[in-house]
Write a protein that holds these residues in place. Structure first.
Motif, mmCIF file in Angstrom:
data_model
loop_
_atom_site.group_PDB
_atom_site.id
_atom_site.type_symbol
_atom_site.label_atom_id
_atom_site.label_comp_id
_atom_site.label_asym_id
_atom_site.label_seq_id
_atom_site.Cartn_x
_atom_site.Cartn_y
_atom_site.Cartn_z
ATOM 1 N N TYR A 61 0.836 -1.202 0.000
ATOM 2 C CA TYR A 61 0.000 0.000 0.000
ATOM 3 C C TYR A 61 0.869 1.249 0.000
ATOM 4 O O TYR A 61 1.926 1.275 0.625
ATOM 5 C CB TYR A 61 -0.884 0.051 1.266
ATOM 6 N N TYR B 188 0.308 5.252 1.103
ATOM 7 C CA TYR B 188 -0.534 6.260 1.729
ATOM 8 C C TYR B 188 0.192 7.609 1.685
ATOM 9 O O TYR B 188 1.417 7.672 1.634
ATOM 10 C CB TYR B 188 -0.784 5.933 3.212
ATOM 11 N N GLN C 7 0.160 11.324 3.940
ATOM 12 C CA GLN C 7 -0.320 12.063 5.108
ATOM 13 C C GLN C 7 0.077 13.517 4.928
ATOM 14 O O GLN C 7 1.259 13.862 5.027
ATOM 15 C CB GLN C 7 0.275 11.489 6.390
ATOM 16 N N GLY D 132 -5.196 13.255 8.291
ATOM 17 C CA GLY D 132 -5.093 11.807 8.411
ATOM 18 C C GLY D 132 -4.442 11.181 7.195
ATOM 19 O O GLY D 132 -4.025 11.860 6.264
ATOM 20 N N LEU D 133 -4.361 9.869 7.226
ATOM 21 C CA LEU D 133 -3.763 9.147 6.109
ATOM 22 C C LEU D 133 -4.764 8.963 4.980
ATOM 23 O O LEU D 133 -5.934 8.707 5.215
ATOM 24 C CB LEU D 133 -3.286 7.763 6.562
ATOM 25 N N LEU E 135 -5.249 6.680 1.522
ATOM 26 C CA LEU E 135 -4.748 5.576 0.706
ATOM 27 C C LEU E 135 -4.672 6.016 -0.747
ATOM 28 O O LEU E 135 -5.659 6.509 -1.304
ATOM 29 C CB LEU E 135 -5.657 4.361 0.841
ATOM 30 N N PHE F 33 3.861 13.437 3.665
ATOM 31 C CA PHE F 33 4.578 12.298 4.243
ATOM 32 C C PHE F 33 4.027 11.048 3.578
ATOM 33 O O PHE F 33 2.844 10.730 3.723
ATOM 34 C CB PHE F 33 4.356 12.294 5.758
ATOM 35 N N LEU G 90 3.827 7.077 3.015
ATOM 36 C CA LEU G 90 4.017 5.860 3.805
ATOM 37 C C LEU G 90 3.684 4.641 2.968
ATOM 38 O O LEU G 90 2.662 4.593 2.288
ATOM 39 C CB LEU G 90 3.125 5.892 5.041
ATOM 40 N N PHE H 139 3.453 -0.503 8.731
ATOM 41 C CA PHE H 139 3.951 0.652 7.983
ATOM 42 C C PHE H 139 5.471 0.762 7.998
ATOM 43 O O PHE H 139 6.138 0.352 8.944
ATOM 44 C CB PHE H 139 3.366 1.946 8.567
ATOM 45 N N GLY H 140 5.984 1.362 6.927
ATOM 46 C CA GLY H 140 7.390 1.687 6.857
ATOM 47 C C GLY H 140 7.681 3.009 7.547
ATOM 48 O O GLY H 140 6.767 3.647 8.083
ATOM 49 N N PRO H 141 8.936 3.447 7.510
ATOM 50 C CA PRO H 141 9.335 4.669 8.211
ATOM 51 C C PRO H 141 8.891 5.949 7.524
ATOM 52 O O PRO H 141 8.891 7.009 8.131
ATOM 53 C CB PRO H 141 10.852 4.572 8.254
ATOM 54 N N ARG I 51 9.457 11.910 3.668
ATOM 55 C CA ARG I 51 8.886 13.256 3.733
ATOM 56 C C ARG I 51 9.279 14.010 2.478
ATOM 57 O O ARG I 51 10.463 14.255 2.237
ATOM 58 C CB ARG I 51 9.373 14.001 4.973
#
Lengths: 112, 110
Positions: free
Chosen positions: A34, A36, A38, A43-44, A46, A88, A90, A103-105, A108
């Motif tokens: 996935y 995403y 932000q 919020g996130l 998709l 950001f 993700l 989730f990954g790190p 940005r």
């Protein structure tokens, strides 16, 4: 154990430039993947998800695209970045379509 | 997916239990309650999830009311590193989309 990597960690790009963000997962096979976004203070959202190589589903229309060239690799791209693409980003993975997402790190992205 | 309601913020003393509430009055029978947290500038971290029964893992406990309309995430001994935004999410998972609201900002004070 499974790990998920994203790079780069931070990116500053001018408007109109191309984009390529990469996500890889280790320790599992045939994951669901996935992307995403932000935005600041929100919020996130998709953007894309994939259940297998070459299979991409888009959730929202935009100037971004995604590709899955290998089982555990997910790439987010753009031909020409917009200011509104800042945020950001993700990547996440899950075993099945209804399973927990991890989730990954994140990356940005700042578009100037 | 059902919507959740969380207070915007709360604080807790280090070493004490942090009880984070969440309302999900429109939850459906096949929907799970998930909790994630996000420390500033990091990706969300999965904490715990449940359907009907209370759940516990090495990070936290999840208490779901009998009518499933609300739940509480419990961090038994909060530390300064638990300061984060905590998101309560209700999802059946069927559409693959996790909808994160604004969450609750937990501040753990020394």
């Amino acid at each position: 154990s499974q790990t998920i990597h994203q790079w780069p960690a931070t990116l500053v790009q001018p408007v109109g430039s191309p984009l390529s963000l990469e996500c890889t997962v280790e320790g599992t096979s045939n994951p669901n993947l996935y992307w995403y976004r932000q935005a600041a203070g929100r919020g996130l959202q998709l953007l894309f998800y994939s259940v297998g190589i070459g299979q991409i589903s888009s959730e929202v229309p935009q100037n971004l695209s995604a590709s899955r060239p290998q089982d555990r690799q997910f790439i987010l791209s753009s031909k020409k970045l917009l200011l509104s693409d800042s945020g950001f980003y993700l990547c996440a993975w899950s075993r099945g379509i209804t399973d927990t997402q991890y989730f990954g790190p994140g990356t940005r992205l700042t578009v100037l | 997916d059902a919507k959740t309601t969380q207070p915007p913020s709360m604080d807790c003393a280090e070493g004490r239990a942090a009880n984070l509430p969440c309302n999900h009055s429109t939850i459906s029978g096949n929907e799970y309650v998930y909790w994630y947290r996000q420390i500033h500038s990091q990706g969300p971290q999965y904490i715990i999830h449940g359907l009907k029964n209370n759940e516990t893992n090495e990070m936290a406990s999840l208490i779901i009311t009998e009518d499933r309309k609300s739940s509480t995430l419990i961090l038994p001994h909060a530390t300064l590193r638990d300061t984060a935004v905590y998101y309560c999410i209700v999802t059946s998972g069927a559409n693959s989309k996790l909808t994160f609201g604004k969450g609750i900002t937990l501040s753990v004070r020394p």
